[in-house]
Design a protein around this motif. Structure first.
Motif, PDB file in Angstrom:
ATOM      1  N   UNK A 225     119.356 100.267  95.216  1.00 49.75           N
ATOM      2  CA  UNK A 225     119.580 101.408  96.096  1.00 49.75           C
ATOM      3  C   UNK A 225     121.028 101.432  96.531  1.00 49.75           C
ATOM      4  N   UNK A 226     121.624 102.637  96.587  1.00 53.85           N
ATOM      5  CA  UNK A 226     123.049 102.766  96.887  1.00 53.85           C
ATOM      6  C   UNK A 226     123.248 103.707  98.074  1.00 53.85           C
ATOM      7  N   UNK A 241     120.238 100.464 106.143  1.00 53.33           N
ATOM      8  CA  UNK A 241     118.929 101.124 106.145  1.00 53.33           C
ATOM      9  C   UNK A 241     118.806 102.114 104.994  1.00 53.33           C
ATOM     10  N   UNK A 242     119.855 102.921 104.780  1.00 55.20           N
ATOM     11  CA  UNK A 242     119.815 103.936 103.730  1.00 55.20           C
ATOM     12  C   UNK A 242     119.772 103.299 102.335  1.00 55.20           C
ATOM     13  N   UNK A 243     120.543 102.226 102.126  1.00 55.62           N
ATOM     14  CA  UNK A 243     120.529 101.547 100.825  1.00 55.62           C
ATOM     15  C   UNK A 243     119.172 100.901 100.573  1.00 55.62           C
ATOM     16  N   UNK A 244     118.585 100.334 101.621  1.00 58.07           N
ATOM     17  CA  UNK A 244     117.263  99.709 101.499  1.00 58.07           C
ATOM     18  C   UNK A 244     116.212 100.753 101.131  1.00 58.07           C
ATOM     19  N   UNK A 249     112.849 103.535  96.872  1.00 62.20           N
ATOM     20  CA  UNK A 249     112.576 104.751  96.114  1.00 62.20           C
ATOM     21  C   UNK A 249     112.744 104.487  94.614  1.00 62.20           C
ATOM     22  N   UNK A 250     113.715 103.663  94.252  1.00 65.89           N
ATOM     23  CA  UNK A 250     113.903 103.293  92.844  1.00 65.89           C
ATOM     24  C   UNK A 250     112.674 102.561  92.317  1.00 65.89           C
ATOM     25  N   UNK A 257     115.994 100.621  87.760  1.00 66.92           N
ATOM     26  CA  UNK A 257     116.845 101.803  87.865  1.00 66.92           C
ATOM     27  C   UNK A 257     117.579 101.749  89.208  1.00 66.92           C
ATOM     28  N   UNK A 258     118.483 102.705  89.402  1.00 68.76           N
ATOM     29  CA  UNK A 258     119.161 102.801  90.700  1.00 68.76           C
ATOM     30  C   UNK A 258     119.001 104.215  91.248  1.00 68.76           C
ATOM     31  N   UNK A 259     119.044 104.287  92.560  1.00 73.76           N
ATOM     32  CA  UNK A 259     118.929 105.558  93.263  1.00 73.76           C
ATOM     33  C   UNK A 259     119.951 105.596  94.388  1.00 73.76           C
ATOM     34  N   UNK A 260     120.550 106.766  94.578  1.00 76.08           N
ATOM     35  CA  UNK A 260     121.454 106.979  95.702  1.00 76.08           C
ATOM     36  C   UNK A 260     120.659 107.413  96.939  1.00 76.08           C
TER      37      UNK A 260
END
Length: 263
Positions: A225-226, A241-244, A249-250, A257-260
């Protein structure tokens, strides 16, 4: 009164003659050992003088400086011991500081140092109008590896992952282990959000290669998560918190995978 052996007297005689030959004043410190095995130190001073009739004669002064030399040697030993003690104390202090700020298993920065590095990165980015990316990484199915291969293999795998992560990133980036199978990566001063995505892709590709651990070939995947500063958060707590959330979500979208974080 000092009593010198014949060889020492002969040596003194040679020095006396040298004064007559050169007419130069001399001062020397000498060390000698008597027949009883005792070591002494002497300080000598020799110079030529003339009397009223023009006769040249030598004046020699000899002093016992044994106590002074021994005191100097004691002081040197004490200074050397203090220097050695200070070096050992500094080494011990640095070791304790390292233990307090690094993960015992992988040697990566721990949660304490991660928070410090993130705070520094945000301050620098704010002053220089730069972006900072925070990546949250979580292994997919690590519990199954521990259950089937054992915790020793799991620990070796975590160490190997830490090494690969460190090798595939810049020296200015910070890889941390927060605990368990959770890692973070701080990317300071990235030009664009797309650069953070490219780093995430590189991490996924690097960790997709098989690991040879204690006779086992292990394949792992990871979800990333990014979050970006200042777009997804104005402070460290919000970015974390947002990256977590983006990492979870990924996982929900299929893992590996990665998700922003949403803008």
């Amino acid at each position: 009164m000092m009593c010198f052996p014949f060889r020492r007297q002969s040596y003194f005689g040679q020095q006396d003659q040298q004064i007559f030959d050169t007419a130069q004043e001399q001062e020397n410190e000498e060390k000698f050992t008597n027949k009883a095995g005792m070591t002494y130190y002497t300080a000598t001073k020799r110079s030529l003088h003339k009397d009223a009739a023009g006769n040249v004669f030598l004046v020699g002064i000899i002093r016992d400086i044994t106590d002074r030399k021994r005191m100097e040697e004691d002081l040197k030993r004490t200074a050397a011991e203090l220097s050695r003690s200070n070096a050992e104390l500094m080494q011990s202090t640095n070791h304790l500081r390292h233990l307090a700020n690094h993960d015992a298993l992988t040697g990566l920065p721990n949660r304490i140092l991660f928070q410090e590095r993130l705070s520094q990165a945000l301050t620098w980015a704010d002053e220089n109008n730069q972006l900072v990316a925070l990546l949250f990484l979580d292994l997919d199915g690590f519990k199954l590896i521990n259950d089937t291969q054992g915790h020793d293999v799991g620990d070796l795998l975590l160490k190997a992952i830490a090494q690969r992560l460190t090798q595939c990133l810049r020296g200015s980036d910070t890889v941390s282990r927060l605990g368990g199978d959770e890692f973070t990566v701080i990317l300071p001063a990235i030009p664009t959000p797309q650069d953070a995505g490219r780093v995430a892709e590189k991490i996924l590709s690097t960790l997709a290669k098989p690991f040879a651990i204690d006779g086992h070939t292990i394949f792992v995947t990871i979800s990333v998560g990014i979050s970006l500063y200042p777009k997804q958060g104005q402070d460290a707590e919000t970015l974390i918190k947002e990256a977590d959330n983006a990492m979870y979500r990924a996982k929900e979208l299929g893992k590996n995978r990665y998700e922003f974080a949403p803008s």
